[in-house]
Design a protein around this motif. Structure first.
Motif, mmCIF file in Angstrom:
data_model
loop_
_atom_site.group_PDB
_atom_site.id
_atom_site.type_symbol
_atom_site.label_atom_id
_atom_site.label_comp_id
_atom_site.label_asym_id
_atom_site.label_seq_id
_atom_site.Cartn_x
_atom_site.Cartn_y
_atom_site.Cartn_z
ATOM 1 N N ARG B 82 0.857 -1.184 0.000
ATOM 2 C CA ARG B 82 0.000 0.000 0.000
ATOM 3 C C ARG B 82 0.893 1.234 0.000
ATOM 4 N N ILE B 83 0.488 2.259 -0.741
ATOM 5 C CA ILE B 83 1.226 3.524 -0.731
ATOM 6 C C ILE B 83 0.273 4.639 -0.309
ATOM 7 N N VAL B 84 0.757 5.486 0.579
ATOM 8 C CA VAL B 84 -0.053 6.599 1.083
ATOM 9 C C VAL B 84 0.736 7.892 0.877
ATOM 10 N N ILE B 85 0.133 8.835 0.153
ATOM 11 C CA ILE B 85 0.774 10.139 -0.051
ATOM 12 C C ILE B 85 -0.179 11.198 0.492
ATOM 13 N N HIS B 157 4.374 7.305 2.367
ATOM 14 C CA HIS B 157 4.608 6.084 3.135
ATOM 15 C C HIS B 157 4.292 4.863 2.292
ATOM 16 N N VAL B 158 5.123 3.839 2.469
ATOM 17 C CA VAL B 158 4.880 2.561 1.810
ATOM 18 C C VAL B 158 4.750 1.500 2.903
ATOM 19 N N TYR B 159 3.710 0.679 2.828
ATOM 20 C CA TYR B 159 3.463 -0.348 3.836
ATOM 21 C C TYR B 159 3.568 -1.728 3.197
ATOM 22 N N ASP B 160 4.042 -2.718 4.005
ATOM 23 C CA ASP B 160 3.883 -4.098 3.553
ATOM 24 C C ASP B 160 2.618 -4.663 4.184
ATOM 25 N N LYS B 161 2.348 -5.963 3.914
ATOM 26 C CA LYS B 161 1.080 -6.554 4.390
ATOM 27 C C LYS B 161 0.990 -6.571 5.908
ATOM 28 N N LYS B 162 2.180 -6.685 6.571
ATOM 29 C CA LYS B 162 2.183 -6.754 8.036
ATOM 30 C C LYS B 162 2.025 -5.375 8.669
ATOM 31 N N GLY B 163 2.138 -4.326 7.872
ATOM 32 C CA GLY B 163 1.998 -2.978 8.422
ATOM 33 C C GLY B 163 3.314 -2.280 8.714
#
Lengths: 264, 227
Positions: B82-85, B157-163
């Motif tokens: 997931r990417i959050v800007i 921010h970039v997240y992996d599946k685990k957060g």
């Protein structure tokens, strides 16, 4: 009739504006060259190509990133840092580079026997594989093997100043060592991680008493072209429409003025 | 009757002039839209610094871009999910994508998801990780429509599946004519832990079915937060 011709030429002008523009710049006839200072007792150097400073103040163990040079022959001069104009170059050589190729130009051996060694670099690994080669740039050191600690050699019998061919390995973390051909460890490279689709050069530099390895990443996974990331649904380029509206408005205004004048 | 040509010609002239002024000229050179450094940083170098030479005691000038060296501090990567800007209100799912048939970078068919170039670097590791997304679809804006509004200093921010979260900070925003985009600079080796975002920009060329420019947002890793 003259006016008709004038209008026709305006039409030609308009058509001309829609002709596709041609981009002039072309990277196809460039070569890539990087420098490596591998002479353990030589001072920091400045590198000049065709009289222009391209690298300044590179010390022993310095490796530069690739620089683009037009294909063809170039004069390479290496000076002790800051001495151009007051001293002779420590190396002056003509090198020939081919379009689309990549090279490493290494200053090797002791200061007394300084030489320029040019090698060709690979810019592509098979997808998902790592590609590695080893260069022996330690003057006075014996021939070496590079392999897993206590196991078979991957590269064997590399002598100064030889660079091996690239070998394809599976990506992963390896406990590697550089050892003499009779098995004495010279350099411990435990925990070296090689990633897929990357190309590496491991250059052994230094002296027989103080050897070390510079592991350079020559290339990584790269697409051949940029991604296609749009369909044009929100492109706000309506200049044609606006210009047409303005043109028609001007024409209308012209008619009005013309009519008023003839009425007057 | 002859005088009818006066307004017609006037109309044409106004059309020509206004079209020339209004149309989006396809850029022939890279345009830096935002940069953290005062000048165009197309050429990055380690700067000019004065260092003491061991052999001569006079200071020497140091000026070159160092090669990419594999080291101990290359960092661990994550598989982005997931990417959050926050500054442009993007919160998108990341798909892992590889090559197209022609060897180009594949992107998701979806206009709401973005694509991470899986054969390349994992975010968090030394190297250029790349995430590309659409600027628009057939009928309207897509996930990276506002990417050109990013300014140097903005965070994402970039997240992996685990957060697990990686924070990147924008360094530079540049638009390139598509055939001049620096593919090695965007995808190739680097000593930085970088994440580069790509989308389309400039004029849409209907005949070629694509945009004439690419927007590149260069960012570097500035923080890690464990889940």
């Amino acid at each position: 009739m003259k006016k008709l011709l004038a209008s026709l030429s305006a039409v030609v002008l308009i058509l001309g504006m829609f002709a596709p523009s041609v981009f002039a710049k072309d990277h196809a006839d460039m070569a890539k060259v990087r420098g490596l200072h591998a002479s353990p007792d030589a001072p920091a150097v400045d590198v000049y190509v065709d009289g222009n400073a391209v690298v300044e103040g590179a010390e022993f163990k310095a490796a530069t990133d690739y620089m683009e040079l037009p294909a063809g022959e170039h004069q390479v001069e290496i000076y002790a840092a800051g001495t151009k104009g007051s001293q002779d170059p420590v190396i002056s050589a003509n090198v020939n580079v081919e379009a689309g190729m990549a090279y490493t130009a290494a200053a090797i051996n002791t200061l007394e026997n300084l030489e320029l060694k040019a090698i060709q670099d690979s810019m592509e690994a098979a997808e998902g594989k790592s590609k590695v080669r080893v260069g022996h740039f330690i003057p006075g050191a014996p021939a070496v093997d590079v392999g897993l600690v206590g196991r078979d050699a991957i590269f064997s019998g590399a002598e100064f100043p030889m660079v091996t061919d690239y070998k394809e390995l599976d990506p992963g973390t390896y406990d590697l060592e550089v050892r003499t051909t009779d098995g004495t460890q010279l350099i411990d490279l435990s925990g070296t991680t090689l990633e897929g689709s990357k190309v590496y050069s491991a250059f052994a530099v230094g002296t027989a008493d103080n050897p070390e390895v510079l592991l350079l990443e020559d290339s990584a996974a790269m697409p051949t072209s940029m991604p296609k990331t749009g369909f044009g649904g929100a492109n706000d380029s309506n200049a044609l429409l606006a210009a047409t509206a303005l043109g028609l408005a001007a024409m209308g205004a012209g008619f009005v003025i013309f009519r008023r004048r003839s009425e007057a | 009757m002859k005088k009818i040509w006066f307004p017609v010609t006037l109309g044409f002239l106004v059309f020509i002039v206004s079209f020339q002024l209004l149309k989006d000229e396809p850029a022939k050179e890279a345009r830096v839209l935002s940069s953290s450094s005062p000048k165009n940083t197309e050429v990055t170098n380690i700067g000019t610094e004065w260092v003491k030479d061991d052999l001569e005691s006079a200071p020497i000038k140091k000026n070159y871009t160092p090669a990419t060296v594999v080291g101990e501090n290359d960092g661990t990567g994550i598989r982005p999910d997931r990417i959050v800007i926050p500054s442009i209100e993007v919160d998108a799912k990341v798909q892992a994508k590889g090559y197209t048939k022609d060897g180009g970078m594949a992107v998701p068919d979806s206009v709401t998801d973005v694509g991470w170039f899986e054969p390349g670097t994992e975010p968090g590791r030394r190297g250029n990780a790349v995430i590309a997304g659409h600027v628009d679809g057939q009928y309207g804006p897509a996930v990276f429509f506002d990417l050109k509004k990013l300014q140097s200093g903005d965070e994402l921010h970039v997240y992996d599946k685990k957060g697990n979260r990686l924070t990147y900070t924008v360094q530079e925003v540049v638009a390139y004519p598509v055939d001049q985009a620096p593919i090695r600079k965007l995808f190739g080796p680097t000593n930085k832990k970088a994440l580069n975002l790509i989308t389309c920009t400039g004029t849409y060329d209907k005949s070629a079915g694509g945009y004439l420019e690419r927007l590149a947002v260069y960012t570097v890793l500035t923080d890690r937060t464990k889940a």
